[in-house]
Design a protein around this motif. Structure first.
Motif, mmCIF file in Angstrom:
data_model
loop_
_atom_site.group_PDB
_atom_site.id
_atom_site.type_symbol
_atom_site.label_atom_id
_atom_site.label_comp_id
_atom_site.label_asym_id
_atom_site.label_seq_id
_atom_site.Cartn_x
_atom_site.Cartn_y
_atom_site.Cartn_z
ATOM 1 N N LEU A 88 0.991 -1.238 -0.109
ATOM 2 C CA LEU A 88 0.245 -0.081 0.087
ATOM 3 C C LEU A 88 0.919 1.130 0.001
ATOM 4 C CD1 LEU A 88 -2.735 -1.004 2.468
ATOM 5 C CD2 LEU A 88 -2.676 -1.184 0.173
ATOM 6 N N THR A 89 0.524 2.354 -0.885
ATOM 7 C CA THR A 89 1.235 3.504 -0.833
ATOM 8 C C THR A 89 0.295 4.450 -0.319
ATOM 9 O OG1 THR A 89 0.143 4.027 -3.041
ATOM 10 C CG2 THR A 89 2.285 2.942 -3.060
ATOM 11 N N ALA A 90 -0.718 4.362 0.230
ATOM 12 C CA ALA A 90 -1.708 5.236 0.941
ATOM 13 C C ALA A 90 -2.752 4.503 1.928
ATOM 14 C CB ALA A 90 -2.617 5.909 -0.073
ATOM 15 N N ASP A 91 -3.056 5.247 2.652
ATOM 16 C CA ASP A 91 -4.328 4.508 3.611
ATOM 17 C C ASP A 91 -5.403 4.213 2.753
ATOM 18 O OD1 ASP A 91 -3.315 4.638 6.322
ATOM 19 O OD2 ASP A 91 -3.888 6.804 6.735
ATOM 20 N N PRO A 108 0.070 3.097 4.687
ATOM 21 C CA PRO A 108 1.215 3.144 3.673
ATOM 22 C C PRO A 108 2.281 2.138 4.399
ATOM 23 C CG PRO A 108 0.287 5.233 3.963
ATOM 24 C CD PRO A 108 -0.578 4.401 5.248
ATOM 25 N N ILE A 160 8.619 5.490 1.867
ATOM 26 C CA ILE A 160 7.195 5.749 2.163
ATOM 27 C C ILE A 160 7.193 5.809 3.775
ATOM 28 C CG2 ILE A 160 4.771 5.043 2.531
ATOM 29 C CD1 ILE A 160 5.212 3.898 -0.319
ATOM 30 N N ARG A 161 7.763 4.837 4.399
ATOM 31 C CA ARG A 161 7.756 4.697 6.072
ATOM 32 C C ARG A 161 8.674 5.841 6.410
ATOM 33 N NH1 ARG A 161 7.473 -1.396 7.094
ATOM 34 N NH2 ARG A 161 5.162 -1.809 6.906
ATOM 35 N N GLN A 165 6.482 9.013 6.142
ATOM 36 C CA GLN A 165 5.394 9.071 7.114
ATOM 37 C C GLN A 165 5.905 9.376 8.174
ATOM 38 O OE1 GLN A 165 3.664 5.342 7.376
ATOM 39 N NE2 GLN A 165 1.601 6.066 8.193
#
Length: 150
Positions: free
Chosen positions: A5-8, A15, A50-51, A54
């Motif tokens: 996943l790249t988004a919620d 993500p 991504i992490r 975030q």
């Protein structure tokens, strides 16, 4: 089908999560909308990026939220220069992304654009505008944004 996943995504994950979904859901919904990528060996590097992004935007706890509030409210002047017509009306509008960039440019912390609340949906005139940033359910930072003509 295994995806990252790249988004919620509601009822699925956050993500960076590795999820297994039915083929049709992945092919017809998640992948075309950019909500996920194929789970491959090279995709793990993207997950780490991504992490990291975030975690940089994430407010850790109430104390951290209060520190960010003091940093935002302690800024001397948050201003944004935009193109305007002779009447003072903007060409386009000021969005939450513009406000987040202005906070960072003024020496403030990195703020997630989704936590910024404008007085209306967009700012369409020059002058001072009251902006609030929801850092935590109990912490809201307020400051004035000066929108000036270019």
């Amino acid at each position: 089908m295994k995806l990252i996943l790249t988004a919620d995504v509601d009822n699925l994950g956050a993500p960076g999560d590795l999820v297994e979904v039915k083929d049709g859901y992945g092919r017809n919904f998640l992948l075309p909308r950019g909500l996920a990528i194929q789970a491959t060996r090279g995709a793990q590097k993207q997950v780490d990026g991504i992490r990291r992004a975030q975690d940089a935007r994430k407010v850790r706890d109430l104390d951290h939220a209060n520190e960010l509030k003091q940093a935002i409210e302690g800024l001397a002047a948050v201003s944004l220069t935009v193109k305007t017509a002779d009447s003072g009306k903007l060409f386009g509008s000021v969005t939450t992304t513009d406000v987040a960039s202005a906070i960072k440019a003024a020496g403030g912390p990195v703020v997630d654009k989704r936590s910024i609340e404008l007085p209306k949906s967009h700012i369409k005139a020059t002058g001072k505008h009251g902006i609030s940033v929801h850092l935590h359910p109990d912490v809201v930072a307020k400051f004035n944004l000066e929108v000036a003509a270019n």
